[in-house]
Design a protein around this motif. Structure first.
Motif, PDB file in Angstrom:
ATOM      1  N   LEU A 371      49.107 104.319   2.238  1.00 26.29           N
ATOM      2  CA  LEU A 371      49.406 103.139   3.050  1.00 26.29           C
ATOM      3  C   LEU A 371      50.143 102.085   2.228  1.00 26.29           C
ATOM      4  N   SER A 372      49.697 101.855   1.011  1.00 21.35           N
ATOM      5  CA  SER A 372      50.371 100.891   0.139  1.00 21.35           C
ATOM      6  C   SER A 372      51.773 101.369  -0.213  1.00 21.35           C
ATOM      7  N   ALA A 373      51.912 102.656  -0.504  1.00 25.69           N
ATOM      8  CA  ALA A 373      53.219 103.204  -0.874  1.00 25.69           C
ATOM      9  C   ALA A 373      54.212 103.089   0.279  1.00 25.69           C
ATOM     10  N   VAL A 374      53.767 103.402   1.508  1.00 25.34           N
ATOM     11  CA  VAL A 374      54.663 103.306   2.668  1.00 25.34           C
ATOM     12  C   VAL A 374      55.123 101.876   2.870  1.00 25.34           C
ATOM     13  N   ALA A 375      54.186 100.939   2.795  1.00 26.06           N
ATOM     14  CA  ALA A 375      54.550  99.535   3.022  1.00 26.06           C
ATOM     15  C   ALA A 375      55.609  99.069   2.039  1.00 26.06           C
TER      16      ALA A 375
END
Length: 458
Positions: A371-375
């Motif tokens: 989730l952090s990487a996508v954002a």
């Protein structure tokens, strides 16, 4: 001297002390009250004041990272955190401790958005999941060690040492950061003072109302939330009139399915994990007579499993993309909360919570990194700080809202504990299921972020 793994180590040192301080204080609360006096409301604001000061300025802090270099803002926040920690340990009264905790929260807010920006700068797309996985492992370790270290320091020395212990960690993090984190020139764009004032005032009222429901009347809570909504709507209206380079919060990012879905799923994750802790601790300690250490042991598999699984989960996300790990993680989150809720509602032995806590640890490991990487992969480098600030703000406000709603349900149904627990875990389960839906909507392959340009007046 800079290197990507050395830079990550420097960021992890600072992040560790920030999370350690968040979890270490609760254990020492009785000792703090015995020494400094004050009522339960004052003791509550020792934690709530920190949470308020930490949550509200994240938008501003993220933007400051874009303008003045995230490395500088991060190191400035770390230095401020060390000073505030010393002051907390010297506090002569509960009022002064609350004030110094607010300073700590402001320093933590300055630090918090910068690491996501810096990890984006340090690592390529196919390595970022691994970096965030290691990040998640350190976060789990800090969460596990905080209560243990807090109990040891309070019992063997004094509660003031739970704050003073931060200082050597902060010094190490600053020294490592100066040497290992790469810097930049920042951006020549202007800082939106009006937008900062409006967003800060609106978020302050919103978070304050959510934290203060125990002591405010329903009409005051409604009025505070209504005024917060008005201020944030004015903020949004001014955002539409600003140039893209001037805006405080890059709201156009919500047009990206990756950024929007990752933000919603992360808000669900933050809200449910924190909201689950209060009823679970009440059940184990008040209903079943566990002591604080036994109660902490019941949930310890969460952190232990997350420590082990976070790095391989990050590597898996690098190989297959974010959606599959995130969907599995958010699904396991829902399963774990249902299992824990059944133990509480059916009045089973608290030790049956252990399997649910282990699944919760796997859920955290699988969901947090992708989730952090996508954002962060959805944004341009020059807006990464603002995007990180917005991402963190949504997560923090979601967490505060989850805790507030849980507390309100427990208080409103206090005369019927089983019904209260059932409603609470039902609410938490619905929020977790919404996070699964958001994760399903993550893109399989990320589109390249759009080029910066003229204002996108969406």
């Amino acid at each position: 001297m800079t290197s990507k793994w050395g830079g990550l180590a420097a960021l992890l040192a600072g992040f560790f002390v920030l999370l350690l301080d968040t979890t270490i204080v609760a254990v020492a609360s009785p000792s703090i009250q015995a020494d400094l006096g004050g009522d339960v409301a004052g003791l509550f604001w020792v934690t709530a004041g920190y949470l308020l000061a930490f949550s509200v300025p994240l938008l501003v802090a993220g933007r400051l990272g874009d303008l003045f270099d995230p490395k500088r803002v991060y190191l400035f926040g770390m230095g401020g955190f060390a000073v505030a920690s010393v002051l907390c340990g010297l506090a002569p009264s509960i009022g002064w401790l609350i004030a110094f905790r607010v300073l700590q929260g402001l320093a933590a807010a300055a630090m918090s958005p910068q690491p996501l920006t810096l990890i984006r700068r340090l690592f390529a797309d196919d390595e970022r999941g691994r970096a965030f996985g290691i990040w998640g492992s350190v976060a789990a370790a800090a969460t596990l060690l905080g209560p243990i270290l807090g109990g040891l320091l309070t019992a063997s020395l004094d509660w003031r040492w739970i704050f003073w212990v931060n200082v050597p960690f902060c010094v190490i993090a600053v020294v490592m950061g100066i040497r290992l984190i790469p810097g930049s020139q920042g951006s020549p764009a202007r800082f939106d003072l009006v937008g900062a004032a409006l967003s800060t005032a609106g978020l302050s009222l919103l978070v304050w109302a959510l934290l203060s429901w125990r002591t405010l009347s329903a009409s005051m809570i409604f009025a505070a939330i209504a005024l917060a909504v008005v201020l944030l709507l004015v903020f949004y209206r001014l955002y539409r009139l600003r140039s893209r380079a001037e805006v405080l919060a890059p709201l156009w990012l919500y047009r990206s399915s990756g950024y929007l879905s990752a933000s919603l799923a992360m808000a669900s994750l933050g809200a449910t994990v924190l909201a689950m802790a209060l009823p679970t601790m009440l059940y184990t300690q008040q209903a079943r007579g566990f002591g604080p250490i036994e109660a902490a042991m019941v949930l310890s598999p969460d952190a232990l499993v997350a420590i082990v699984l976070s790095p391989p989960a990050g590597r898996w996300a690098d190989r297959v993309g974010a959606r599959r790990p995130a969907v599995l993680g958010m699904s396991l989150l829902t399963v774990s909360l249902v299992l824990i809720g059944l133990v509480v509602v059916l009045n089973l032995s608290p030790w049956w919570i252990l399997p649910g806590a282990a699944i919760l640890g796997a859920a955290n490991a699988l969901a947090w990194s992708p989730l952090s990487a996508v954002a962060m992969a959805s944004v341009e480098q020059d807006e990464a700080g603002s995007a990180s600030g917005l991402f963190n703000t949504v997560r923090q406000v979601g967490a505060v809202a989850g805790v507030a709603v849980t507390g309100a349900i427990l208080a409103g149904l206090e005369s019927s504990p089983r019904l209260a627990f059932g409603v609470v875990y039902g609410f938490i389960g619905v929020v977790a299921a919404a996070g699964v839906v958001a994760a399903v909507r993550l893109p399989v392959v990320l589109a390249a972020p759009r080029e910066s340009g003229a204002m996108n007046a969406a």
